[in-house]
Motif scaffolding. Structure first.
Motif, PDB file in Angstrom:
ATOM      1  N   ALA A   1      -8.223 -10.342  -7.430  1.00  0.00           N
ATOM      2  CA  ALA A   1      -7.311 -10.032  -6.960  1.00  0.00           C
ATOM      3  C   ALA A   1      -6.263  -9.579  -7.891  1.00  0.00           C
ATOM      4  O   ALA A   1      -5.626  -9.065  -7.542  1.00  0.00           O
ATOM      5  CB  ALA A   1      -6.877 -11.934  -6.521  1.00  0.00           C
ATOM      6  N   ASN A   2      -6.497 -10.040  -9.153  1.00  0.00           N
ATOM      7  CA  ASN A   2      -5.236  -8.830  -9.839  1.00  0.00           C
ATOM      8  C   ASN A   2      -5.334  -7.194  -9.870  1.00  0.00           C
ATOM      9  O   ASN A   2      -5.001  -6.860  -9.679  1.00  0.00           O
ATOM     10  CB  ASN A   2      -5.356  -9.576 -11.250  1.00  0.00           C
ATOM     11  N   GLN A   3      -6.739  -6.919  -9.777  1.00  0.00           N
ATOM     12  CA  GLN A   3      -6.858  -5.279  -9.778  1.00  0.00           C
ATOM     13  C   GLN A   3      -6.001  -4.794  -8.268  1.00  0.00           C
ATOM     14  O   GLN A   3      -6.653  -4.233  -7.579  1.00  0.00           O
ATOM     15  CB  GLN A   3      -8.310  -5.210 -10.043  1.00  0.00           C
ATOM     16  N   GLY A   4      -6.488  -6.014  -7.331  1.00  0.00           N
ATOM     17  CA  GLY A   4      -6.377  -5.259  -6.085  1.00  0.00           C
ATOM     18  C   GLY A   4      -5.085  -5.205  -5.426  1.00  0.00           C
ATOM     19  O   GLY A   4      -4.297  -5.124  -5.008  1.00  0.00           O
ATOM     20  N   LYS A   5      -3.654  -6.304  -6.433  1.00  0.00           N
ATOM     21  CA  LYS A   5      -2.911  -6.000  -6.411  1.00  0.00           C
ATOM     22  C   LYS A   5      -2.251  -4.992  -6.923  1.00  0.00           C
ATOM     23  O   LYS A   5      -1.371  -4.107  -6.680  1.00  0.00           O
ATOM     24  CB  LYS A   5      -1.890  -7.477  -6.750  1.00  0.00           C
ATOM     25  N   ASP A   6      -2.756  -4.804  -7.980  1.00  0.00           N
ATOM     26  CA  ASP A   6      -2.069  -3.272  -8.747  1.00  0.00           C
ATOM     27  C   ASP A   6      -2.221  -2.818  -8.489  1.00  0.00           C
ATOM     28  O   ASP A   6      -1.639  -1.480  -7.908  1.00  0.00           O
ATOM     29  CB  ASP A   6      -2.806  -3.023 -10.406  1.00  0.00           C
ATOM     30  N   ILE A   7      -3.191  -2.280  -6.884  1.00  0.00           N
ATOM     31  CA  ILE A   7      -3.896  -1.333  -6.468  1.00  0.00           C
ATOM     32  C   ILE A   7      -3.021  -0.921  -6.039  1.00  0.00           C
ATOM     33  O   ILE A   7      -2.205   0.428  -5.387  1.00  0.00           O
ATOM     34  CB  ILE A   7      -5.727  -1.411  -5.972  1.00  0.00           C
ATOM     35  N   VAL A   8      -2.673  -1.831  -5.218  1.00  0.00           N
ATOM     36  CA  VAL A   8      -1.967  -1.834  -4.083  1.00  0.00           C
ATOM     37  C   VAL A   8      -0.448  -1.543  -4.546  1.00  0.00           C
ATOM     38  O   VAL A   8       0.270  -0.690  -3.274  1.00  0.00           O
ATOM     39  CB  VAL A   8      -1.620  -3.015  -2.850  1.00  0.00           C
ATOM     40  N   ASN A   9       0.137  -2.182  -5.229  1.00  0.00           N
ATOM     41  CA  ASN A   9       1.534  -2.344  -5.858  1.00  0.00           C
ATOM     42  C   ASN A   9       1.285   0.132  -6.173  1.00  0.00           C
ATOM     43  O   ASN A   9       2.623   0.738  -6.013  1.00  0.00           O
ATOM     44  CB  ASN A   9       2.414  -2.587  -6.645  1.00  0.00           C
ATOM     45  N   LYS A  10       0.325   0.763  -6.802  1.00  0.00           N
ATOM     46  CA  LYS A  10       0.642   1.245  -6.959  1.00  0.00           C
ATOM     47  C   LYS A  10       0.003   2.713  -5.834  1.00  0.00           C
ATOM     48  O   LYS A  10       0.737   3.850  -5.643  1.00  0.00           O
ATOM     49  CB  LYS A  10      -0.797   2.110  -7.542  1.00  0.00           C
ATOM     50  N   GLU A  11      -0.416   2.336  -4.935  1.00  0.00           N
ATOM     51  CA  GLU A  11      -0.356   3.281  -3.462  1.00  0.00           C
ATOM     52  C   GLU A  11       0.615   2.930  -2.812  1.00  0.00           C
ATOM     53  O   GLU A  11       1.734   4.010  -2.192  1.00  0.00           O
ATOM     54  CB  GLU A  11      -0.917   2.739  -2.510  1.00  0.00           C
ATOM     55  N   ILE A  12       1.846   1.390  -3.315  1.00  0.00           N
ATOM     56  CA  ILE A  12       3.235   1.722  -1.738  1.00  0.00           C
ATOM     57  C   ILE A  12       4.269   2.393  -2.606  1.00  0.00           C
ATOM     58  O   ILE A  12       5.034   2.832  -2.165  1.00  0.00           O
ATOM     59  CB  ILE A  12       3.748   0.000  -2.557  1.00  0.00           C
ATOM     60  N   ASN A  13       4.100   2.200  -3.887  1.00  0.00           N
ATOM     61  CA  ASN A  13       5.319   3.048  -5.476  1.00  0.00           C
ATOM     62  C   ASN A  13       4.708   4.873  -5.612  1.00  0.00           C
ATOM     63  O   ASN A  13       5.550   5.739  -5.405  1.00  0.00           O
ATOM     64  CB  ASN A  13       4.504   3.064  -7.058  1.00  0.00           C
ATOM     65  N   ARG A  14       3.625   4.966  -4.456  1.00  0.00           N
ATOM     66  CA  ARG A  14       3.055   6.612  -4.453  1.00  0.00           C
ATOM     67  C   ARG A  14       4.237   6.709  -2.931  1.00  0.00           C
ATOM     68  O   ARG A  14       5.063   8.075  -2.984  1.00  0.00           O
ATOM     69  CB  ARG A  14       1.992   7.131  -3.872  1.00  0.00           C
TER      70      ARG A  14
ATOM     71  N   MET B   1       7.046   4.925  -1.568  1.00  0.00           N
ATOM     72  CA  MET B   1       8.032   4.260  -1.775  1.00  0.00           C
ATOM     73  C   MET B   1       8.575   3.274  -3.033  1.00  0.00           C
ATOM     74  O   MET B   1       7.286   2.551  -3.297  1.00  0.00           O
ATOM     75  CB  MET B   1       7.922   3.746  -0.828  1.00  0.00           C
ATOM     76  N   SER B   2       9.433   3.752  -4.128  1.00  0.00           N
ATOM     77  CA  SER B   2      10.020   3.836  -4.726  1.00  0.00           C
ATOM     78  C   SER B   2      10.554   2.099  -5.014  1.00  0.00           C
ATOM     79  O   SER B   2      11.750   1.885  -4.094  1.00  0.00           O
ATOM     80  CB  SER B   2      10.573   3.619  -5.833  1.00  0.00           C
ATOM     81  N   VAL B   3      10.362   0.770  -5.083  1.00  0.00           N
ATOM     82  CA  VAL B   3      10.472  -0.984  -4.966  1.00  0.00           C
ATOM     83  C   VAL B   3      11.731  -0.168  -5.912  1.00  0.00           C
ATOM     84  O   VAL B   3      12.839  -0.471  -5.237  1.00  0.00           O
ATOM     85  CB  VAL B   3       9.388  -1.958  -5.085  1.00  0.00           C
ATOM     86  N   ASN B   4      12.080  -0.300  -6.928  1.00  0.00           N
ATOM     87  CA  ASN B   4      13.037  -0.457  -8.226  1.00  0.00           C
ATOM     88  C   ASN B   4      14.510   0.373  -7.247  1.00  0.00           C
ATOM     89  O   ASN B   4      15.242  -0.500  -7.252  1.00  0.00           O
ATOM     90  CB  ASN B   4      12.620   0.211  -9.170  1.00  0.00           C
TER      91      ASN B   4
END
Length: 307
Positions: A81-94, A96-99
């Motif tokens: 679950a943690n690995q999947g969360k990291d992958i999703v966040n990485k794809e989103i940051n590609r 659109m930058s959340v910060n």
């Protein structure tokens, strides 16, 4: 043996008194022994439930957590679950930058009020430069000139609600018409931002304007659209055209003054020769074209709501 001679007195055994038959019993008589057994030599369900509750927690539950295989499976599942969360966040940051997106929503009530007044009455404002702190622009709550996405987002939602109310007053409301109104307003914003990005790219204008900046400046038109529709509903066609003229002029003045320093002050690194004197004029044309396009969109998206 004579019991009376030794100080003993014979007593007659007492029989157990039967419960009175006059009323219902408050408690069942359980002193006669355990409940009867059924045909399979098991006690009844009431006795089993009482015994289970008196014994505490079911031992099977404790064995589940004590089992090393179950613990390993739970740890493996949490790691997946943690690995999947990291992958999703990485794809989103590609894409659109959340910060960076959080920066455009860092507003407060004071900023919103000052920004709305600036959008409606921009003629008296003097300082239009965005302030920086260590090469980082200040957040909107600390600088009224900084673009934000909170006001365009809330104004877009308010415009859709106001459009639904206007259509309902005119007996023309339907979910399909309201959905078409919302999608049309959203598509116009997308087209406007894409045209602006393409123009800046073709003219090789290097500027610090991001896509979020362009969306913010394009979305400020919804504030003028809300004012235009409200005046049209309250004062008829005369109020509509008066509000349209005021909001259009104010928005054009705001966009030109806001984008002037961002676009006109940037020079292309590879501009040489004749192109050097021509490109400042092209930058000026881009700014005025974006400003002049706003009244057309405002009229297109509001004229059908006021009849």
């Amino acid at each position: 043996m004579d019991f009376q001679q030794h100080g003993y007195r014979a007593t007659k055994p007492r029989a157990r008194a039967s419960p009175p038959s006059g009323g219902p019993l408050l408690f069942d008589d359980t002193s006669s022994g355990p409940p009867p057994m059924n045909s399979q030599n098991f006690y009844s369900s009431e006795y089993n439930m009482a015994g289970a509750s008196a014994g505490g927690q079911d031992p099977g539950v404790g064995n589940l957590f004590a089992d090393p295989m179950a613990s390993a499976a739970m740890m493996y599942g949490s790691s997946l679950a943690n690995q999947g969360k990291d992958i999703v966040n990485k794809e989103i940051n590609r894409f659109m930058s959340v910060n960076k997106l959080k920066y455009f929503f860092a507003v407060d009530t004071r900023y919103v009020m000052k920004k709305l007044l600036l959008l409606m009455f921009p003629y008296t404002h003097q300082d239009w430069e965005v302030r920086y702190h260590r090469d980082t622009p200040l957040t909107p709550r600390h600088d009224v000139n900084a673009p934000d996405l909170y006001i365009p987002t809330m104004a877009f939602i308010t415009y859709i609600l106001l459009a639904g109310m206007a259509l309902g007053i005119q007996k023309r409301f339907s979910p399909e018409v309201l959905g078409l109104c919302a999608s049309t307003a959203l598509v116009w914003i997308i087209i406007e931002v894409l045209v602006m990005l393409l123009s800046l790219y073709l003219l090789t204008v290097h500027t610090d304007l991001s896509t979020f900046d362009l969306v913010a400046y394009s979305g400020y038109k919804y504030v003028g659209m809300i004012l235009t529709v409200l005046c049209g509903l309250l004062f008829g066609s005369d109020g509509y055209f008066a509000a349209l003229a005021w909001s259009s002029c104010a928005l054009m003045f705001f966009i030109v003054r806001s984008l002037k320093m961002k676009i006109l002050s940037s020079f292309s690194a590879d501009s040489m020769g004749v192109g050097t004197s021509a490109k400042p004029h092209f930058r000026l044309y881009i700014t005025f074209a974006l400003a002049a396009f706003q009244p057309i969109i405002i009229y297109w998206l509001t004229a059908h709501l006021v009849r």
